[in-house]
Design an enzyme around this catalytic site. Structure first.
Site, PDB file in Angstrom:
ATOM      1  CB  SER A   1      -8.206 -16.078 -44.522  1.00  0.00           C
ATOM      2  OG  SER A   1      -7.267 -17.138 -44.442  1.00  0.00           O
TER       3      SER A   1
ATOM      4  CE1 TYR B   1     -11.512 -18.984 -41.342  1.00  0.00           C
ATOM      5  CE2 TYR B   1      -9.807 -19.548 -42.926  1.00  0.00           C
ATOM      6  CZ  TYR B   1     -10.258 -18.775 -41.862  1.00  0.00           C
ATOM      7  OH  TYR B   1      -9.461 -17.772 -41.365  1.00  0.00           O
TER       8      TYR B   1
HETATM    9  N1  LIG Z   1      -5.025 -16.692 -36.816  1.00  0.00           N
HETATM   10  C1  LIG Z   1      -4.818 -16.901 -38.103  1.00  0.00           C
HETATM   11  O1  LIG Z   1      -3.855 -17.590 -38.498  1.00  0.00           O
HETATM   12  C2  LIG Z   1      -5.744 -16.265 -39.122  1.00  0.00           C
HETATM   13  C3  LIG Z   1      -5.377 -16.337 -40.484  1.00  0.00           C
HETATM   14  C4  LIG Z   1      -6.206 -15.760 -41.423  1.00  0.00           C
HETATM   15  C5  LIG Z   1      -7.380 -15.117 -41.043  1.00  0.00           C
HETATM   16  N2  LIG Z   1      -7.711 -15.068 -39.722  1.00  0.00           N
HETATM   17  C6  LIG Z   1      -8.969 -14.401 -39.379  1.00  0.00           C
HETATM   18  O2  LIG Z   1      -8.735 -13.400 -38.410  1.00  0.00           O
HETATM   19  C7  LIG Z   1      -9.888 -13.261 -37.586  1.00  0.00           C
HETATM   20  C8  LIG Z   1      -9.479 -13.404 -36.130  1.00  0.00           C
HETATM   21  O3  LIG Z   1      -8.886 -14.683 -35.962  1.00  0.00           O
HETATM   22  P1  LIG Z   1      -8.058 -15.069 -34.642  1.00  0.00           P
HETATM   23  O4  LIG Z   1      -7.098 -16.111 -35.060  1.00  0.00           O
HETATM   24  O5  LIG Z   1      -7.594 -13.844 -33.956  1.00  0.00           O
HETATM   25  O6  LIG Z   1      -9.240 -15.792 -33.815  1.00  0.00           O
HETATM   26  P2  LIG Z   1      -9.386 -16.106 -32.240  1.00  0.00           P
HETATM   27  O7  LIG Z   1     -10.316 -17.267 -32.177  1.00  0.00           O
HETATM   28  O8  LIG Z   1      -8.061 -16.218 -31.594  1.00  0.00           O
HETATM   29  O9  LIG Z   1     -10.160 -14.806 -31.727  1.00  0.00           O
HETATM   30  C9  LIG Z   1     -11.412 -14.519 -32.301  1.00  0.00           C
HETATM   31  C10 LIG Z   1     -12.240 -13.653 -31.375  1.00  0.00           C
HETATM   32  O10 LIG Z   1     -13.516 -13.492 -32.043  1.00  0.00           O
HETATM   33  C11 LIG Z   1     -14.544 -13.794 -31.134  1.00  0.00           C
HETATM   34  N3  LIG Z   1     -15.699 -14.344 -31.850  1.00  0.00           N
HETATM   35  C12 LIG Z   1     -15.816 -15.581 -32.425  1.00  0.00           C
HETATM   36  N4  LIG Z   1     -17.054 -15.736 -32.932  1.00  0.00           N
HETATM   37  C13 LIG Z   1     -17.714 -14.572 -32.677  1.00  0.00           C
HETATM   38  C14 LIG Z   1     -19.029 -14.118 -32.937  1.00  0.00           C
HETATM   39  N5  LIG Z   1     -19.951 -14.912 -33.536  1.00  0.00           N
HETATM   40  N6  LIG Z   1     -19.372 -12.863 -32.552  1.00  0.00           N
HETATM   41  C15 LIG Z   1     -18.469 -12.071 -31.935  1.00  0.00           C
HETATM   42  N7  LIG Z   1     -17.236 -12.450 -31.614  1.00  0.00           N
HETATM   43  C16 LIG Z   1     -16.856 -13.692 -31.990  1.00  0.00           C
HETATM   44  C17 LIG Z   1     -13.959 -14.788 -30.141  1.00  0.00           C
HETATM   45  O11 LIG Z   1     -14.661 -14.750 -28.890  1.00  0.00           O
HETATM   46  C18 LIG Z   1     -12.512 -14.296 -30.023  1.00  0.00           C
HETATM   47  O12 LIG Z   1     -12.363 -13.342 -28.998  1.00  0.00           O
HETATM   48  C19 LIG Z   1     -10.890 -14.317 -38.056  1.00  0.00           C
HETATM   49  O13 LIG Z   1     -11.797 -13.741 -38.971  1.00  0.00           O
HETATM   50  C20 LIG Z   1      -9.992 -15.331 -38.761  1.00  0.00           C
HETATM   51  O14 LIG Z   1     -10.671 -16.085 -39.723  1.00  0.00           O
HETATM   52  C21 LIG Z   1      -6.927 -15.619 -38.761  1.00  0.00           C
END
Ligand SMILES: NC(=O)c1ccc[n+]([C@@H]2O[C@H](COP(=O)([O-])OP(=O)(O)OC[C@H]3O[C@@H](n4cnc5c(N)ncnc54)[C@H](O)[C@@H]3O)[C@@H](O)[C@H]2O)c1
Length: 261
Positions: free
Chosen positions: A143, A156
């Site tokens: 991230s 985080y």
């Molecule tokens: N959305 C953003 O702005 C953003 C920015 C930077 C990084 N990220 C990273 O991208 C990744 C995905 O984020 P997102 O926004 O799509 O999240 P989200 O919450 O929309 O989706 C995450 C998915 O991961 C699953 N999940 C959560 N914990 C889990 C576990 N312990 N085991 C298996 N599955 C699990 C959830 O059920 C969900 O389907 C994460 O690592 C997040 O930190 C997101």
């Protein structure tokens, strides 16, 4: 459908929603076989069904990345069914707004466990499988919070900074086996997680978007495509890299004064 990944097999964690879902869909669309995993079984099933409806190939498994025993068992079964493993996308992750003073011990460990230790665990089990294929790739999801601090995101930011360094370590250790290891660093991306935050503070959407020079959120597909690039032969000499995909948010800071001189 582009057949860029025909014969290639990828396992995606957290593929039931958001960025993981978009990676799985794009991988399937380009002809790759997808092992779709998520902690929420129905979401993994729905993603796999979406890939198949579009003419791709996928299987799905319920998988919590906090559980090494489950990772071992699920990877073994799914990889045997799929016929091998070429690429691992470590995507599952979560966040909790706490500063160090506010944080409970179990909250700290839970975030580090889900976001960082999971990358170690899943990679540990995937590497021997990828080695059997003569090489492949791992793409981790860090991230921009692993590069710049965000307020009240202590665990985080620490976890994502850890992912960036773990990516470099694994890149060094596994290069001799033909395994490239890279990370993506997304900025604000429109996913179920960010939508849930915005529902709690509706007025904040514009303010967050405006932090990036491009003045908008990324769509999940805009993160998925660079992640898939890193897994592809197009990135054959890239390893240990963390690719920032943030609409310019970390490119620099703006001095209003300089627009007036
Ligand atoms: N959305 C953003 O702005 C953003 C920015 C930077 C990084 N990220 C990273 O991208 C990744 C995905 O984020 P997102 O926004 O799509 O999240 P989200 O919450 O929309 O989706 C995450 C998915 O991961 C699953 N999940 C959560 N914990 C889990 C576990 N312990 N085991 C298996 N599955 C699990 C959830 O059920 C969900 O389907 C994460 O690592 C997040 O930190 C997101």
């Amino acid at each position: 459908m582009q057949a860029q990944f025909k014969g290639k097999i990828a396992l995606i964690t957290g593929a039931g929603a958001g960025i993981g879902h978009a990676i799985a869909i794009e991988w399937g669309r380009r002809g790759g076989f997808a092992i779709v995993t998520d902690m929420v079984a129905e979401q993994a099933r729905d993603t796999a069904a979406e890939i198949e409806r579009a003419g791709g190939r996928a299987i799905h498994r319920s998988l919590d990345v906090k559980r090494l025993d489950q990772i071992r068992e699920t990877f073994a079964g799914a990889i045997a069914e799929a016929g091998g493993l070429d690429v691992l996308f470590n995507v599952a992750g979560t966040n909790l707004m706490r500063n160090v003073e506010e944080m409970e011990d179990e909250e700290w460990y839970s975030i580090i466990d889900t976001n960082l230790t999971s990358v170690y665990r899943c990679s540990k089990i995937a590497v021997p499988e990828i080695r059997k294929r003569g090489g492949g790739a791992i793409v981790n999801t860090a991230s921009i919070a692993g590069i710049l601090a965000e307020n009240r995101c202590a665990a985080y930011s620490a976890s994502k900074g850890g992912v960036i360094l773990l990516t470099r370590n694994m890149a060094m250790d596994f290069a001799p086996y033909g395994i490239r290891v890279n990370a993506i660093c997304p900025g604000s991306t429109r996913t179920p997680r960010t939508e849930s935050y915005l529902r709690k503070a509706p007025g904040q959407e514009r303010a967050i978007a405006d932090l990036a020079p491009m003045k908008r959120f990324a769509e999940p597909e805009e993160i998925a495509r660079p992640a898939i690039f890193l897994a592809s032969d197009e990135a054959s000499y890239i390893t240990g890299a963390s690719l920032v995909v943030d609409g310019g948010l970390t490119a620099g800071f703006k001095l209003p004064l300089f627009d007036q001189l």
